[in-house]
Structures are given as C-alpha cells and as structure tokens.
Write a protein that holds these residues in place. Structure first.
Motif, mmCIF file in Angstrom:
data_model
loop_
_atom_site.group_PDB
_atom_site.id
_atom_site.type_symbol
_atom_site.label_atom_id
_atom_site.label_comp_id
_atom_site.label_asym_id
_atom_site.label_seq_id
_atom_site.Cartn_x
_atom_site.Cartn_y
_atom_site.Cartn_z
ATOM 1 N N VAL B 31 42.851 61.508 3.009
ATOM 2 C CA VAL B 31 42.467 62.589 3.928
ATOM 3 C C VAL B 31 41.138 63.215 3.554
ATOM 4 O O VAL B 31 40.657 63.092 2.428
ATOM 5 N N TYR B 32 40.546 63.872 4.542
ATOM 6 C CA TYR B 32 39.462 64.817 4.305
ATOM 7 C C TYR B 32 40.113 66.191 4.139
ATOM 8 O O TYR B 32 41.172 66.456 4.713
ATOM 9 N N LEU B 33 39.435 67.084 3.416
ATOM 10 C CA LEU B 33 39.978 68.415 3.156
ATOM 11 C C LEU B 33 38.979 69.479 3.583
ATOM 12 O O LEU B 33 37.765 69.310 3.386
ATOM 13 N N PHE B 34 39.485 70.560 4.132
ATOM 14 C CA PHE B 34 38.637 71.616 4.673
ATOM 15 C C PHE B 34 39.201 72.994 4.329
ATOM 16 O O PHE B 34 40.418 73.169 4.182
ATOM 17 N N TRP B 35 38.284 73.943 4.243
ATOM 18 C CA TRP B 35 38.647 75.354 4.266
ATOM 19 C C TRP B 35 37.912 75.994 5.448
ATOM 20 O O TRP B 35 36.687 75.848 5.594
ATOM 21 N N TYR B 36 38.687 76.697 6.283
ATOM 22 C CA TYR B 36 38.129 77.441 7.394
ATOM 23 C C TYR B 36 38.376 78.929 7.146
ATOM 24 O O TYR B 36 39.383 79.317 6.542
ATOM 25 N N VAL B 37 37.475 79.781 7.677
ATOM 26 C CA VAL B 37 37.634 81.220 7.584
ATOM 27 C C VAL B 37 37.703 81.788 8.995
ATOM 28 O O VAL B 37 37.014 81.309 9.910
ATOM 29 N N GLN B 38 38.576 82.775 9.170
ATOM 30 C CA GLN B 38 38.724 83.422 10.482
ATOM 31 C C GLN B 38 38.618 84.930 10.298
ATOM 32 O O GLN B 38 39.476 85.552 9.650
ATOM 33 N N TYR B 39 37.573 85.514 10.862
ATOM 34 C CA TYR B 39 37.412 86.965 10.858
ATOM 35 C C TYR B 39 38.205 87.540 12.030
ATOM 36 O O TYR B 39 38.499 86.826 12.997
ATOM 37 N N PRO B 40 38.563 88.813 11.976
ATOM 38 C CA PRO B 40 39.420 89.407 13.017
ATOM 39 C C PRO B 40 38.911 89.139 14.418
ATOM 40 O O PRO B 40 37.724 89.309 14.703
ATOM 41 N N ASN B 41 39.824 88.695 15.266
ATOM 42 C CA ASN B 41 39.539 88.459 16.688
ATOM 43 C C ASN B 41 38.448 87.421 16.919
ATOM 44 O O ASN B 41 37.710 87.502 17.911
ATOM 45 N N GLN B 42 38.347 86.473 16.018
ATOM 46 C CA GLN B 42 37.364 85.406 16.177
ATOM 47 C C GLN B 42 38.008 84.040 15.987
ATOM 48 O O GLN B 42 39.170 83.932 15.607
ATOM 49 N N ILE B 83 33.271 93.019 0.066
ATOM 50 C CA ILE B 83 34.050 93.572 1.173
ATOM 51 C C ILE B 83 33.986 92.644 2.389
ATOM 52 O O ILE B 83 34.981 92.438 3.089
ATOM 53 N N SER B 84 32.831 92.047 2.621
ATOM 54 C CA SER B 84 32.625 91.192 3.791
ATOM 55 C C SER B 84 33.441 89.898 3.740
ATOM 56 O O SER B 84 33.519 89.180 4.737
ATOM 57 N N ASP B 85 34.047 89.593 2.598
ATOM 58 C CA ASP B 85 34.885 88.387 2.483
ATOM 59 C C ASP B 85 36.295 88.617 3.021
ATOM 60 O O ASP B 85 37.103 87.683 3.088
ATOM 61 N N THR B 86 36.607 89.840 3.409
ATOM 62 C CA THR B 86 37.911 90.138 3.994
ATOM 63 C C THR B 86 38.102 89.332 5.268
ATOM 64 O O THR B 86 37.322 89.447 6.212
ATOM 65 N N ALA B 87 39.125 88.465 5.274
ATOM 66 C CA ALA B 87 39.351 87.550 6.396
ATOM 67 C C ALA B 87 40.622 86.761 6.119
ATOM 68 O O ALA B 87 41.255 86.895 5.077
ATOM 69 N N GLU B 88 40.961 85.899 7.088
ATOM 70 C CA GLU B 88 42.057 84.947 6.929
ATOM 71 C C GLU B 88 41.442 83.595 6.589
ATOM 72 O O GLU B 88 40.463 83.179 7.212
ATOM 73 N N TYR B 89 42.017 82.934 5.603
ATOM 74 C CA TYR B 89 41.472 81.648 5.150
ATOM 75 C C TYR B 89 42.520 80.557 5.373
ATOM 76 O O TYR B 89 43.690 80.716 4.998
ATOM 77 N N PHE B 90 42.086 79.456 5.976
ATOM 78 C CA PHE B 90 42.985 78.357 6.291
ATOM 79 C C PHE B 90 42.521 77.079 5.604
ATOM 80 O O PHE B 90 41.359 76.688 5.724
ATOM 81 N N CYS B 91 43.451 76.433 4.939
ATOM 82 C CA CYS B 91 43.225 75.116 4.369
ATOM 83 C C CYS B 91 43.706 74.081 5.390
ATOM 84 O O CYS B 91 44.723 74.309 6.081
ATOM 85 N N ALA B 92 42.992 72.972 5.521
ATOM 86 C CA ALA B 92 43.362 71.965 6.513
ATOM 87 C C ALA B 92 43.041 70.566 6.002
ATOM 88 O O ALA B 92 42.139 70.388 5.174
#
Lengths: 113, 116
Positions: B31-42, B83-92
C-alpha cells in the motif's frame, strides 16, 4: 488551478427527497471518487468513476448512484433520503495512471430533516 | 482488503510540546500511506505521503511520519506544535496496484487540540 470544486456547499433536504451533488476534478485528473463522512467519523468510500463508468463501489445501497461526464466532472445522486444520510460528502480526484495521490474538495454538507 | 486503526481519538497537548499521532494498518497487498488534515468545516488536505524510498517522510510545516513495515505502522510526529495545528488528522492507505482497488481507506481520525 482551482483544484477540486464541489457544489453546493450546504444543502437541507427532507426525508424521502432526492439530491444531486456536483464535483469538478482538479485540472488534468481523470478519476473521481466520492466519500461520505458522518459526524465524528473518517470518510467512507462510496464509489469511483473513470472513463464515465463506475469502477469500484463501497458498501452503500443502490439509492446512491453517480455519473461522470466527458469533461471528467461527476455527480452523486441519492434517492429516498434518510435521516442517516446526513453527512459531509467529499469528492476526490486523481490521475489513474499514477494512482499516488488524491485531492479533495471542500465537501457538501447535507442535512436531512 | 485494508483497514486502518488510529489508536487515539483525541490528543490534547500544550503549545510547543511534542506530539505523536499513532496509526496502524492491515493489508493483504502493498500500500501507499497518507496523512490528511481536516480543519473545522473544511475538506481534507494532504499532509504527507509515503510512496517508496526513505521510510521517513516530512511535510513543509514540520510534521514527519515514519513507515515501519514490520509493525505496519505510520505514526505522525511533530517536535513542537502550534495553536494553528488544532485539527482532525486522518491516516489512510491505498493499494499500490494500479488496476486494482484505488479507494482510500481511512482511520477514524484523531482530534488534536493544542492548549496555550
């Protein structure tokens, strides 16, 4: 480059209605995938379109259908909406031959009442 | 088939502290591996990816992740958060087979909260 664009950004529908969401892929990309992200969850794969055909499908009922147009843009249709269909719907585009990276749009927030 | 497990649903840390977000995966194919970041409402933004070569990959904003094949892990780290790193992080993960399944399989996400 506008990246992946989705419309509308927000939508409110009533149970039983039908909805159509739209996606324009990043310039140069030929593959479009749709994902459903319920609140507090990771995105779940719905289906993928390439060369105007559905190539792969996740575990979603037939109420979810799609289409890809010759310009690679895509639509997601959901019939007979249920309250549980409320979610953020994400479109992702990629280039099939390289298959190394997907770019996501901002999503469409669908609320079913 | 692939699956991804993010071991922490929430991670609170203080500003300028180090952080590690854990990700383990299971797959019958390479597999390939990824990290994605999601800021609020984005939507999702790609943070970094592992395709091949060096097992340590870095992003432009100071995050890094290391692919560990024996432990089937791809943990995300940053030595000093803001502070700006506050977000949801997804591994895929995604299959490497071009003609095969091209879908991304995501973990449940880790909510990173940075406190001043």
């Amino acid at each position: 480059d506008a990246g992946v664009t989705q419309s509308p950004t927000h939508l409110i529908k009533t149970r039983g209605q039908q909805v159509t969401l739209r996606c324009s892929p990043k310039s140069g990309h030929d593959t479009v995938s749709w994902y459903q992200q319920a609140l507090g969850q990771g995105p779940q794969f719905i289906f993928q379109y390439y060369e105007e055909e559905e190539r792969q499908r996740g575990n979603f009922p037939d109420r979810f259908s799609g289409h890809q147009f010759p310009n690679y843009s895509s639509e997601l249709n959901v019939n007979a909406l249920l309250l549980g269909d409320s979610a953020l719907y994400l479109c992702a585009s990629s280039l099939r031959v390289t298959n190394t990276e997907a770019f996501f749009g901002q999503g469409t927030r669908l609320t079913v009442v | 088939a692939q699956s991804v497990t993010q071991l922490d649903s929430q991670v609170p840390v203080f500003e300028e502290a180090p952080v590690e977000l854990r990700c383990n995966y299971s797959s019958s194919v390479s597999v390939y591996l990824f990290w994605y970041v999601q800021y609020p409402n984005q939507g999702l933004q790609l943070l970094l990816k592992y395709l091949s070569g060096s097992t340590l990959v870095e992003s432009i904003n100071g995050f890094e992740a290391e692919f560990n094949k024996s432990q089937t892990s791809f943990h995300l780290r940053k030595p000093s958060v803001h502070i700006s790193d506050t977000a949801e992080y997804f591994c895929a993960v995604r299959s490497r087979v071009i003609q095969g399944a091209q879908k991304l399989v995501f973990g449940q996400g880790t909510r990173l909260t940075i406190n001043p």
